[in-house]
Design a protein around this motif. Sequence first.
Motif, mmCIF file in Angstrom:
data_model
loop_
_atom_site.group_PDB
_atom_site.id
_atom_site.type_symbol
_atom_site.label_atom_id
_atom_site.label_comp_id
_atom_site.label_asym_id
_atom_site.label_seq_id
_atom_site.Cartn_x
_atom_site.Cartn_y
_atom_site.Cartn_z
ATOM 1 N N ILE A 1 2.180 9.117 -10.071
ATOM 2 C CA ILE A 1 1.263 9.581 -9.034
ATOM 3 C C ILE A 1 1.473 8.742 -7.781
ATOM 4 N N ILE A 2 1.735 9.404 -6.656
ATOM 5 C CA ILE A 2 1.965 8.720 -5.385
ATOM 6 C C ILE A 2 0.919 9.188 -4.382
ATOM 7 N N GLY A 3 0.241 8.251 -3.743
ATOM 8 C CA GLY A 3 -0.710 8.581 -2.692
ATOM 9 C C GLY A 3 -0.251 8.003 -1.375
ATOM 10 N N ILE A 4 -0.301 8.804 -0.305
ATOM 11 C CA ILE A 4 0.092 8.315 1.016
ATOM 12 C C ILE A 4 -1.061 8.496 1.992
ATOM 13 N N ASP A 5 -1.172 7.553 2.928
ATOM 14 C CA ASP A 5 -2.224 7.603 3.938
ATOM 15 C C ASP A 5 -1.826 6.669 5.078
ATOM 16 N N ILE A 6 -2.398 6.911 6.261
ATOM 17 C CA ILE A 6 -2.089 6.032 7.389
ATOM 18 C C ILE A 6 -2.902 4.744 7.347
ATOM 19 N N SER A 7 -3.907 4.693 6.466
ATOM 20 C CA SER A 7 -4.781 3.527 6.402
ATOM 21 C C SER A 7 -4.734 2.906 5.006
ATOM 22 N N PRO A 8 -4.450 1.607 4.895
ATOM 23 C CA PRO A 8 -4.304 0.952 3.584
ATOM 24 C C PRO A 8 -5.648 0.504 3.010
ATOM 25 N N VAL A 9 -6.495 1.474 2.669
ATOM 26 C CA VAL A 9 -7.832 1.143 2.175
ATOM 27 C C VAL A 9 -7.941 1.334 0.663
ATOM 28 N N GLN A 10 -6.831 1.611 -0.004
ATOM 29 C CA GLN A 10 -6.850 1.853 -1.434
ATOM 30 C C GLN A 10 -6.957 0.530 -2.200
ATOM 31 N N PRO A 11 -7.518 0.563 -3.410
ATOM 32 C CA PRO A 11 -7.631 -0.668 -4.199
ATOM 33 C C PRO A 11 -6.273 -1.127 -4.712
ATOM 34 N N SER A 12 -6.170 -2.404 -5.026
ATOM 35 C CA SER A 12 -4.920 -2.945 -5.565
ATOM 36 C C SER A 12 -4.872 -2.836 -7.079
ATOM 37 N N TRP A 13 -6.044 -2.751 -7.718
ATOM 38 C CA TRP A 13 -6.102 -2.647 -9.176
ATOM 39 C C TRP A 13 -6.120 -1.164 -9.550
ATOM 40 N N VAL A 14 -4.958 -0.640 -9.913
ATOM 41 C CA VAL A 14 -4.814 0.791 -10.194
ATOM 42 C C VAL A 14 -4.005 0.971 -11.473
ATOM 43 N N PRO A 15 -4.027 2.159 -12.064
ATOM 44 C CA PRO A 15 -3.204 2.416 -13.241
ATOM 45 C C PRO A 15 -1.730 2.168 -12.939
ATOM 46 N N PRO A 16 -0.946 1.776 -13.933
ATOM 47 C CA PRO A 16 0.465 1.418 -13.697
ATOM 48 C C PRO A 16 1.324 2.571 -13.196
ATOM 49 N N ASN A 17 0.887 3.805 -13.425
ATOM 50 C CA ASN A 17 1.656 4.963 -12.974
ATOM 51 C C ASN A 17 1.205 5.485 -11.619
ATOM 52 N N CYS A 18 0.394 4.692 -10.910
ATOM 53 C CA CYS A 18 -0.133 5.101 -9.607
ATOM 54 C C CYS A 18 0.297 4.098 -8.534
ATOM 55 N N THR A 19 0.861 4.599 -7.450
ATOM 56 C CA THR A 19 1.261 3.742 -6.329
ATOM 57 C C THR A 19 0.773 4.355 -5.020
ATOM 58 N N PHE A 20 0.544 3.487 -4.039
ATOM 59 C CA PHE A 20 0.096 3.932 -2.726
ATOM 60 C C PHE A 20 1.053 3.416 -1.655
ATOM 61 N N HIS A 21 1.271 4.246 -0.629
ATOM 62 C CA HIS A 21 2.155 3.888 0.471
ATOM 63 C C HIS A 21 1.475 4.216 1.800
ATOM 64 N N VAL A 22 1.641 3.339 2.766
ATOM 65 C CA VAL A 22 1.176 3.630 4.125
ATOM 66 C C VAL A 22 2.227 4.530 4.773
ATOM 67 N N ASP A 23 1.840 5.754 5.058
ATOM 68 C CA ASP A 23 2.800 6.729 5.574
ATOM 69 C C ASP A 23 2.046 7.801 6.348
ATOM 70 N N ASP A 24 2.706 8.370 7.344
ATOM 71 C CA ASP A 24 2.129 9.430 8.158
ATOM 72 C C ASP A 24 2.759 10.750 7.741
ATOM 73 N N ALA A 25 1.969 11.633 7.162
ATOM 74 C CA ALA A 25 2.487 12.907 6.650
ATOM 75 C C ALA A 25 2.991 13.818 7.760
ATOM 76 N N GLN A 26 2.673 13.502 9.017
ATOM 77 C CA GLN A 26 3.140 14.337 10.121
ATOM 78 C C GLN A 26 4.558 13.986 10.567
ATOM 79 N N LEU A 27 5.063 12.836 10.100
ATOM 80 C CA LEU A 27 6.446 12.468 10.396
ATOM 81 C C LEU A 27 7.372 13.132 9.384
ATOM 82 N N GLU A 28 8.686 12.931 9.566
ATOM 83 C CA GLU A 28 9.641 13.503 8.623
ATOM 84 C C GLU A 28 9.480 12.840 7.253
ATOM 85 N N TRP A 29 9.347 13.661 6.211
ATOM 86 C CA TRP A 29 9.179 13.120 4.869
ATOM 87 C C TRP A 29 10.493 12.566 4.346
ATOM 88 N N THR A 30 10.431 11.506 3.579
ATOM 89 C CA THR A 30 11.624 10.865 3.023
ATOM 90 C C THR A 30 11.727 11.051 1.514
#
Length: 242
Positions: free
Chosen positions: A112-141
């Motif tokens: 599970i990957i979550g992206i957002d422009i603001s890094p407000v997500q918790p650091s203690w998350v399930p091992p299969n979950c990661t978060f990235h600071v990213d702008d969905a309006q830019l070109e996706w990588t």
Amino acid sequence: MQIPYDEHDEDDSPLDYESLISSTTSLAESILDYRNIHGRTFQSSKTTEYWGPNDDKQNNGLDIAHHFITMLLGDRLFEAPIGKTPSKILDVGTGTGIWAIDMADAYPCTEIIGIDISPVQPSWVPPNCTFHVDDAQLEWTFTPESIDFVHIRALYGSISDWNKLYDQAYKTMTPGGWIEDFEMNITLYSDLPEIKNDPSHIFKQWATVFLEALDRIGKTGRIGMDGNAARSFRLWIQFQGN
């Protein structure tokens, strides 16, 4: 970004290493350098503008909204028939990350990957979950045809080009993959006569002013409303799937 380090590389001097550390620290600090407007904090994104604050008050509201939306869906996190073993799921505009975390718990073998422009997500998350600071309006990588399910929710007033967003989501989806976008009408309604029968009530004024403001910055808030905007919303997704 991770910089490869070779301890046998004679060109790496202490000065270069210190410069790298300084640059990395500055980047981290700039991400957390929020704007303060009328006592509320907002993300200082260099690529987009977003109307919502990112402080605790706003984030608590987002979590409450997550719970009532889940209840509205019959205690489900989504409606798409994604099957029992999706490989990778992307949550666009993840906010506090609560939906992504719940999905990681429900699908422990899925990335599970979550992206957002603001890094407000918790650091203690399930091992299969990661978060990235990213702008969905830019070109996706993301690798093309690598994601089984793209989840979008409540991005009204956030997107300048919805067609581009759906196009990029479609290109990243595996054959037979799904995209689900849950948008809502932000007009407030009430059965109380003093509200229902008063066109100048603050509830109705708020929506009118807010929608006009979003129109002026070119990021419609009408994407989830009945009428032309909602019909366009469905047609955009259908077009990308044809």
